[in-house]
Design an enzyme around this catalytic site. Sequence first.
Site, PDB file in Angstrom:
ATOM      1  N   TRP A  33       0.829  -1.215   0.000  1.00 24.14           N
ATOM      2  CA  TRP A  33       0.000   0.000   0.000  1.00 24.14           C
ATOM      3  C   TRP A  33       0.864   1.266   0.000  1.00 24.14           C
ATOM      4  O   TRP A  33       2.003   1.242   0.475  1.00 24.14           O
ATOM      5  CB  TRP A  33      -0.973   0.008   1.185  1.00 24.14           C
ATOM      6  N   GLU A  76       7.826   8.619  13.298  1.00 25.82           N
ATOM      7  CA  GLU A  76       7.924   7.939  11.999  1.00 25.82           C
ATOM      8  C   GLU A  76       8.614   8.815  10.958  1.00 25.82           C
ATOM      9  O   GLU A  76       9.365   8.316  10.128  1.00 25.82           O
ATOM     10  CB  GLU A  76       6.521   7.547  11.495  1.00 25.82           C
ATOM     11  N   GLU A 112       9.227   1.878   5.925  1.00 27.93           N
ATOM     12  CA  GLU A 112       8.967   2.777   7.055  1.00 27.93           C
ATOM     13  C   GLU A 112       8.620   4.196   6.596  1.00 27.93           C
ATOM     14  O   GLU A 112       7.786   4.863   7.195  1.00 27.93           O
ATOM     15  CB  GLU A 112      10.197   2.840   7.973  1.00 27.93           C
ATOM     16  N   HIS A 115       5.080   5.396   6.483  1.00 32.82           N
ATOM     17  CA  HIS A 115       4.293   5.624   7.707  1.00 32.82           C
ATOM     18  C   HIS A 115       4.203   7.108   8.066  1.00 32.82           C
ATOM     19  O   HIS A 115       3.119   7.633   8.309  1.00 32.82           O
ATOM     20  CB  HIS A 115       4.891   4.837   8.889  1.00 32.82           C
ATOM     21  N   GLU A 165       9.811  -2.394  17.109  1.00 34.98           N
ATOM     22  CA  GLU A 165       8.776  -2.707  16.114  1.00 34.98           C
ATOM     23  C   GLU A 165       7.528  -3.231  16.816  1.00 34.98           C
ATOM     24  O   GLU A 165       6.404  -2.935  16.416  1.00 34.98           O
ATOM     25  CB  GLU A 165       9.276  -3.740  15.106  1.00 34.98           C
ATOM     26  N   THR A 168       5.824  -0.158  18.380  1.00 36.65           N
ATOM     27  CA  THR A 168       5.099   0.685  17.410  1.00 36.65           C
ATOM     28  C   THR A 168       3.851  -0.034  16.905  1.00 36.65           C
ATOM     29  O   THR A 168       2.828   0.594  16.637  1.00 36.65           O
ATOM     30  CB  THR A 168       5.973   1.119  16.207  1.00 36.65           C
ATOM     31  N   ASP A 197       2.228  -3.397   9.087  1.00 33.23           N
ATOM     32  CA  ASP A 197       3.635  -3.350   8.652  1.00 33.23           C
ATOM     33  C   ASP A 197       4.568  -3.588   9.837  1.00 33.23           C
ATOM     34  O   ASP A 197       5.526  -4.346   9.755  1.00 33.23           O
ATOM     35  CB  ASP A 197       3.991  -1.950   8.093  1.00 33.23           C
ATOM     36  N   GLU A 198       4.276  -2.906  10.936  1.00 34.44           N
ATOM     37  CA  GLU A 198       5.151  -3.019  12.114  1.00 34.44           C
ATOM     38  C   GLU A 198       5.181  -4.467  12.619  1.00 34.44           C
ATOM     39  O   GLU A 198       6.216  -4.941  13.086  1.00 34.44           O
ATOM     40  CB  GLU A 198       4.697  -2.087  13.252  1.00 34.44           C
ATOM     41  N   HIS A 201       7.555  -6.339  10.514  1.00 36.39           N
ATOM     42  CA  HIS A 201       8.938  -5.952  10.851  1.00 36.39           C
ATOM     43  C   HIS A 201       9.388  -6.592  12.161  1.00 36.39           C
ATOM     44  O   HIS A 201      10.522  -7.055  12.284  1.00 36.39           O
ATOM     45  CB  HIS A 201       9.044  -4.423  10.975  1.00 36.39           C
TER      46      HIS A 201
HETATM   47 FE   LIG Z   1       8.456  -0.777  11.483  1.00 33.22          FE
HETATM   48 FE   LIG Z   2       6.902   2.680  11.313  1.00 36.13          FE
END
Ligand SMILES: [Fe+2]
Ligand SMILES: [Fe+2]
Length: 326
Positions: A33, A76, A112, A115, A165, A168, A197-198, A201
């Site tokens: 995305w 971020e 990242e 974000h 990660e 977050t 996403d986090e 990660h």
């Molecule tokens: Fe991340």
């Molecule tokens: Fe992030």
Amino acid sequence: MYQNLVRKEVMGILEKEVGSFLDKFLTPIEKIWQPSDYLPDPSSDDFKYDLEEIQTFAREMPYDLFVTLIGDCITEEALPSYESWLMGVEGINQEEKTVGWAHWVRAWTGEENRHGDLLSKYLYLCGRVNMREVEVTTQYLINDGFDLGTSMDPYRNFVYTSFQETATNISHRRVGTLAKQSGNGKLAKMCGVIAADEARHAKAYKHFVAKILEIDPSEMILAFEDMMRKKIVMPAHMMRQSGQAAGELWEHFSDAAQRCMVYTGQDYINIMKDLLDEWKIEHVKGLTEKAEKAQEYLMKLPARLQKITDRISTPDLQFQFKWVKS
Ligand SMILES: [Fe+2]
Ligand SMILES: [Fe+2]
């Protein structure tokens, strides 16, 4: 099998797998995305309605939650600048010729970067933010740098990123949930995709540490212990607003996040427990005497932290952030 390895060698052994780490934990650029997928399109006829919706919900957001969202955005926004730090970590060679650690660092940073981009565009549109003040904080944060306590050690850096990660993920997820409860579907979606996403990660960095524990268990445990003794500092611990000294704003931001339950001292302990479980620290074998002591320290830490956390209360007093338009 492996004896007395130095960090560089261990990173070299793992580096052969970076291609598979990229496939497993990151998403190809043209499939992932992008911020515009979740932001209103200014060329669309619906733009003014979308804008009105965004602005109405933003006005109604509780103050603590709103400043937490802004602080998360600033954190971020500064994050891509950490790439320069990671490129200097032992075992990472920026001039690599084939796919290796530097490639991982660039690809992760690229993910990242979206974000801060998404959140800052949202904040710009929402009409409740003094964008200049937010931008000043972001520039200061990059300018002031940070000391994460990792030095250039890959083991300490991977402990840090595993922790961060996860933190977050929790914090974006909670903002999303609170937004959803108030009917703010647009913001809930934005925070939800960032949180996802986090989570990927976090999985990646936890996997790297798990791999190192197989190859170099004593040193990995000692690095983990050292990071926890120092306490994990948040990447935005040097945060300030205009007119302040470096770090002066941090506690106010952290208190606001605690008050709205987006990120609390209890979360810190829960992450610690999660990492101990994930890496099966209790059952790691073949340790040196020193590493066994570190293992013992780590296993007892959550209970010790719990006692301290139970005694701490968060100040009720709300601080006036220059970020928010009065
Ligand atoms: Fe991340
Ligand atoms: Fe992030």
